[in-house]
Design an enzyme around this catalytic site. Structure first.
Site, PDB file in Angstrom:
ATOM      1  N   ARG A 122       0.524  -9.009  10.988  1.00 31.82           N
ATOM      2  CA  ARG A 122       1.732  -8.215  11.291  1.00 31.82           C
ATOM      3  C   ARG A 122       2.988  -9.081  11.135  1.00 31.82           C
ATOM      4  O   ARG A 122       4.099  -8.563  11.101  1.00 31.82           O
ATOM      5  CB  ARG A 122       1.718  -7.691  12.743  1.00 31.82           C
ATOM      6  CG  ARG A 122       0.580  -6.761  13.170  1.00 31.82           C
ATOM      7  CD  ARG A 122       0.360  -5.614  12.242  1.00 31.82           C
ATOM      8  NE  ARG A 122      -0.635  -5.954  11.241  1.00 31.82           N
ATOM      9  CZ  ARG A 122      -0.762  -5.352  10.073  1.00 31.82           C
ATOM     10  NH1 ARG A 122       0.054  -4.379   9.740  1.00 31.82           N
ATOM     11  NH2 ARG A 122      -1.675  -5.721   9.206  1.00 31.82           N
ATOM     12  N   LYS A 148       0.816  -1.218   0.000  1.00 29.53           N
ATOM     13  CA  LYS A 148       0.000   0.000   0.000  1.00 29.53           C
ATOM     14  C   LYS A 148       0.850   1.268   0.000  1.00 29.53           C
ATOM     15  O   LYS A 148       0.601   2.200  -0.760  1.00 29.53           O
ATOM     16  CB  LYS A 148      -0.912  -0.041   1.232  1.00 29.53           C
ATOM     17  CG  LYS A 148      -1.607   1.248   1.582  1.00 29.53           C
ATOM     18  CD  LYS A 148      -2.504   1.056   2.776  1.00 29.53           C
ATOM     19  CE  LYS A 148      -1.754   0.824   4.060  1.00 29.53           C
ATOM     20  NZ  LYS A 148      -1.100   2.040   4.571  1.00 29.53           N
ATOM     21  N   THR A 149       1.879   1.307   0.869  1.00 28.53           N
ATOM     22  CA  THR A 149       2.725   2.507   0.964  1.00 28.53           C
ATOM     23  C   THR A 149       3.477   2.738  -0.347  1.00 28.53           C
ATOM     24  O   THR A 149       3.621   3.880  -0.796  1.00 28.53           O
ATOM     25  CB  THR A 149       3.724   2.361   2.135  1.00 28.53           C
ATOM     26  OG1 THR A 149       2.991   2.107   3.324  1.00 28.53           O
ATOM     27  CG2 THR A 149       4.542   3.621   2.308  1.00 28.53           C
ATOM     28  N   ASP A 163      -4.849   7.758   3.170  1.00 29.49           N
ATOM     29  CA  ASP A 163      -4.313   6.469   3.598  1.00 29.49           C
ATOM     30  C   ASP A 163      -5.186   5.921   4.729  1.00 29.49           C
ATOM     31  O   ASP A 163      -5.838   6.687   5.446  1.00 29.49           O
ATOM     32  CB  ASP A 163      -2.869   6.668   4.075  1.00 29.49           C
ATOM     33  CG  ASP A 163      -2.142   5.359   4.326  1.00 29.49           C
ATOM     34  OD1 ASP A 163      -2.644   4.301   3.896  1.00 29.49           O
ATOM     35  OD2 ASP A 163      -1.064   5.391   4.943  1.00 29.49           O
ATOM     36  N   GLU A 164      -5.196   4.607   4.916  1.00 23.69           N
ATOM     37  CA  GLU A 164      -5.968   3.955   5.993  1.00 23.69           C
ATOM     38  C   GLU A 164      -7.417   4.450   5.988  1.00 23.69           C
ATOM     39  O   GLU A 164      -7.989   4.819   7.023  1.00 23.69           O
ATOM     40  CB  GLU A 164      -5.330   4.220   7.369  1.00 23.69           C
ATOM     41  CG  GLU A 164      -3.870   3.807   7.480  1.00 23.69           C
ATOM     42  CD  GLU A 164      -3.653   2.308   7.546  1.00 23.69           C
ATOM     43  OE1 GLU A 164      -4.626   1.560   7.381  1.00 23.69           O
ATOM     44  OE2 GLU A 164      -2.498   1.886   7.757  1.00 23.69           O
ATOM     45  N   GLN A 166      -9.261  -4.424   8.022  1.00 21.66           N
ATOM     46  CA  GLN A 166      -8.422  -3.898   9.103  1.00 21.66           C
ATOM     47  C   GLN A 166      -9.065  -2.690   9.789  1.00 21.66           C
ATOM     48  O   GLN A 166      -8.382  -1.866  10.390  1.00 21.66           O
ATOM     49  CB  GLN A 166      -7.043  -3.513   8.559  1.00 21.66           C
ATOM     50  CG  GLN A 166      -6.267  -4.692   8.009  1.00 21.66           C
ATOM     51  CD  GLN A 166      -4.859  -4.321   7.577  1.00 21.66           C
ATOM     52  OE1 GLN A 166      -4.035  -3.917   8.394  1.00 21.66           O
ATOM     53  NE2 GLN A 166      -4.577  -4.453   6.297  1.00 21.66           N
TER      54      GLN A 166
END
Length: 729
Positions: free
Chosen positions: A601, A32-33, A218-219, A249
């Protein structure tokens, strides 16, 4: 030209589409980043000015890392991007436009503790302490309604039904009035006030619509109603918006996040295109398969299936423990074994738990076993008392109307201005409709304050005036160091000469260093700039990846992080998931998403731990293992203890229970008239272990007792021969 060779097909499609609104559904570990970074670089290469791009993240750490990556790709243009958290970006806008909504540009930003203090003072002022003694709950309720865009008048008109509701509404209303009087905003206001600004001042809305031509969020799954409304009002329905997130998430509903923002994006932006990112680069096939098998149980989600080219890896390892101490000990031993066999370092490990309270037994055992650790999201540096005291001084110097900060430092260091005096001054300020700071200049008019104390107040105001005058001449670093000298804090802590005093002195010195570093990195920054930055620091922003320590944290704090080896602890019903008495199915779905976040994670290994008994609320609770363990496809889990030797050396059940309760007082049941035995009493049996008395039947020699032992194992025992030990509560 940007080289797209490092992007896969899905990523490249998401990066290069800039024709209209788009939703990027980015699964865990799917890059994603990287997509956001390359997309911004692509925009800059295709004619967008950096100042016209608004990129919103959820942590300062994420914004900083992203900006550094963009700079590496595109160069110095990245310095001019509008990039940061929602709160920091809109605080920046408010600094420019505050006077349009009756605030000054030097407004203070109240963190949770400042906000609680103000709520407490409001409750006291309204004389509602008996009914609203839980200040934290009241403050959280205010925050909850603000995040839902329900303001005090709306609440009083539409939601206040009972007399208690009406009183809460009055507290809420007075709280907002006092924030305005203090020229202060809490975290929620940093989002509410821009919305108020844009809705009431059409010219300012047009100004910022013209300024920003592309929006990236983002998020996105963690946005609340206000954040989404800000995006919609600025971008308009056909605007250039790129929302990136993962509905699987979404774990922050308790602070207002609404996963429906993501589920409804394509309805709100009718021309939106959806781009799924489904290739996971982080985890092994086993970890991904386990996480996917659990999250598929949720009904409300966007369809996607993650896949990976990574190796299958080891199955998740399920570790059954006796209690929380045994759990911590087994985790410590497993960490040491992994380091020995696989050459890991401490910073390759993270231990997750559902609530902060669970960290205590981990800390005790880790200290004993010599395992270096750090608690992420514990008592953060900027929340330590002496640090907050110094920040409060700086806040008052920047904004004399900030009553909460002034109250905090009025008698620190002690200068003979007690609670009674302060109360009289506050009453005087309210009666004359002036600030507490202005009252200090008129302290001689306040009735019943002794002349000696009046002089203390006057001297304190002289000190504050001096530093207010110096504010424009000195940097934040020079000003704060001069203030520490003036207050003689170093001398005070040295004279106290305790371990605690030395720690406080060290914290003050660390703060001075932090302010100096800030000034070095931003030579033209003002005191207000520093205070804004420090007010918006999150726990995760303080994480230092270079420290060789095991990270202990709640699963919420783990969001956005990754580790080679992860321990998910406390996997029992009513612990994780937090409660099995859900009022809505959505609550259980969020707990499941939280478990999914925990699993994803991990890069290489996951250990799942659960205990048969655990101290909860001062009582021993017998735990059923979490339903989430049973929801994992069995092919991905191994019920192993991680060490072949541990099985052979395991203690008997009898030994474990005696050892566990060796420090607990108990009495042997003596007979028919023994009053120590009653319904609810905790008892121990050599064979069945620990239990709680649920029923006493009969009398005399035939007296029987029904006891619920571990694992809901109910036994009816003849007291005369049962040899029960009754534990003293």
């Amino acid at each position: 030209m940007i080289d797209f060779k490092t992007l896969n097909g899905e990523q490249k499609a998401a990066v290069t589409y800039i024709e209209g609104p788009q939703l990027v559904v980015a699964g865990a570990g799917s890059g994603k980043t990287r997509v956001l970074t390359y997309k911004i670089a692509h925009l800059l290469e295709n004619g967008f000015e950096p100042q016209s791009i608004l990129a919103l993240t959820f942590t300062n750490k994420a914004a900083k890392e992203m900006k550094e990556r963009i700079k590496h790709l595109i160069g110095a243009k990245a310095d001019y991007l509008w990039m940061g958290t929602f709160h920091s970006v809109f605080a920046k806008i408010l600094r420019t436009e505050a006077e349009n909504i009756n605030f000054s540009k030097n407004f203070s930003i109240y963190d949770t503790e400042d906000s609680k203090s103000l709520v407490s003072n409001v409750i006291e002022e309204l004389k509602l302490g008996d009914e609203f003694g839980n200040v934290g709950h009241t403050r959280h309720k205010i925050s909850y309604f603000k995040n839902l865009l329900v303001l005090p008048n709306d609440y009083l008109q539409n939601s206040a039904v009972t007399p208690q509701d009406i009183k809460f509404g009055e507290i809420y209303k007075r709280y907002q009035e006092q924030l305005l009087a203090n020229n202060a905003m809490d975290f929620e206001d940093l989002l509410l006030k821009p919305l108020e600004l844009f809705e009431s001042k059409r010219n300012l809305l047009q100004k910022y619509r013209k300024k920003f031509s592309y929006f990236l969020i983002d998020e996105f799954q963690d946005t609340n109603i206000i954040q989404y409304e800000l995006i919609k009002i600025l971008a308009t329905k056909d605007g250039l918006v790129c929302a990136v997130g993962d509905d699987a998430q979404s774990i922050y509903s308790w602070r207002g996040a609404d996963v429906r923002n993501m589920l409804n994006f394509s309805k709100d932006f009718s021309k939106a295109q959806t781009f799924p990112l489904q290739k996971n680069y982080r985890s092994t096939k086993n970890i991904l398969g386990a996480a996917d098998s659990v999250i598929k149980k949720n009904l409300n989600q966007l369809e996607k299936t993650l896949y990976t080219d990574n190796p299958a890896g080891e199955p998740l390892i399920l570790v059954k423990c006796t209690d929380e101490k045994d759990e911590a000990l087994q985790i410590a031993k497993l960490i040491k074994e992994e380091i020995y066999h696989n050459k890991f370092s401490f910073n390759n490990f993270a231990v997750f738990y559902r609530t902060n309270a669970q960290s205590r037994s981990m800390e005790d055992i880790f200290l004993r076993e010599g395992i270096a650790y750090i608690i992420i999201g514990g008592i953060e540096f900027y929340k330590r008392k002496e640090v907050k005291d110094m920040i409060a001084y700086l806040k008052v110097i920047a904004n004399p109307k900030d009553e909460e900060s002034l109250l905090r430092v009025m008698n620190f260091p002690q200068r003979g201005i007690g609670v009674t005096t302060i109360g009289k001054m506050v009453t005087f300020a309210r009666r004359h409709n002036i600030t507490l700071f202005e009252t200090m200049a008129r302290v001689f008019e306040v009735i019943d304050i002794k002349e000696r104390i009046q002089k203390h107040v006057k001297n304190f105001k002289v000190l504050l005036d001096k530093f207010m005058n110096l504010k424009s001449e000195l940097s934040a670093s020079e000003l704060s160091r001069a203030l520490v000298d003036e207050l003689q804090l170093v001398q005070m802590f040295k004279e106290e000469n305790t371990i605690e005093a030395m720690e406080r002195l060290d914290n003050i010195e660390q703060l001075m260093s932090a302010i100096t570093e800030f000034n070095v990195s931003r030579a033209d920054a003002t005191l207000e700039d520093y205070l804004q930055e420090v007010s918006l620091v999150a726990g995760i922003d303080m994480k230092n990846d270079k420290n060789n320590v095991v990270s202990l944290m709640t699963v919420h704090s783990s969001k956005g992080l990754e580790f080679p080896v992860v321990f998910v602890s406390g996997l029992e019903e009513e612990v994780f998931p937090l409660s099995n008495r859900f009022s809505e199915e959505a609550s259980l779905e969020e707990e499941r998403r939280l478990f999914y976040v925990a699993l994803t994670r991990a890069r290489q290994k996951v250990f799942l731990t659960h205990a048969r008994s655990r101290y909860r609320f001062g009582e021993v609770a017998y735990q059923n293992r979490s339903r989430f363990i049973d929801e994992i496809d069995p092919q991905f889990v191994s019920e192993d203890y991680g060490s072949a030797g541990r099985r052979a050396n395991r203690k008997s059940k009898k030994e474990i229970y005696y050892e566990y309760f060796e420090n607990v007082d108990y009495v042997d049941f003596k007979g028919k008239n023994d009053v120590s035995l009653h319904v609810g009493a905790r008892v121990m049996h050599e064979t069945f272990g620990l239990g709680k008395v649920s029923q006493i039947i009969g009398a005399g020699d035939s007296k029987k007792v029904s006891v619920v032992f571990e694992g809901n194992n109910t036994k009816l025992l003849m007291l005369k021969v049962a040899k029960l030990k009754v534990l003293n509560n």
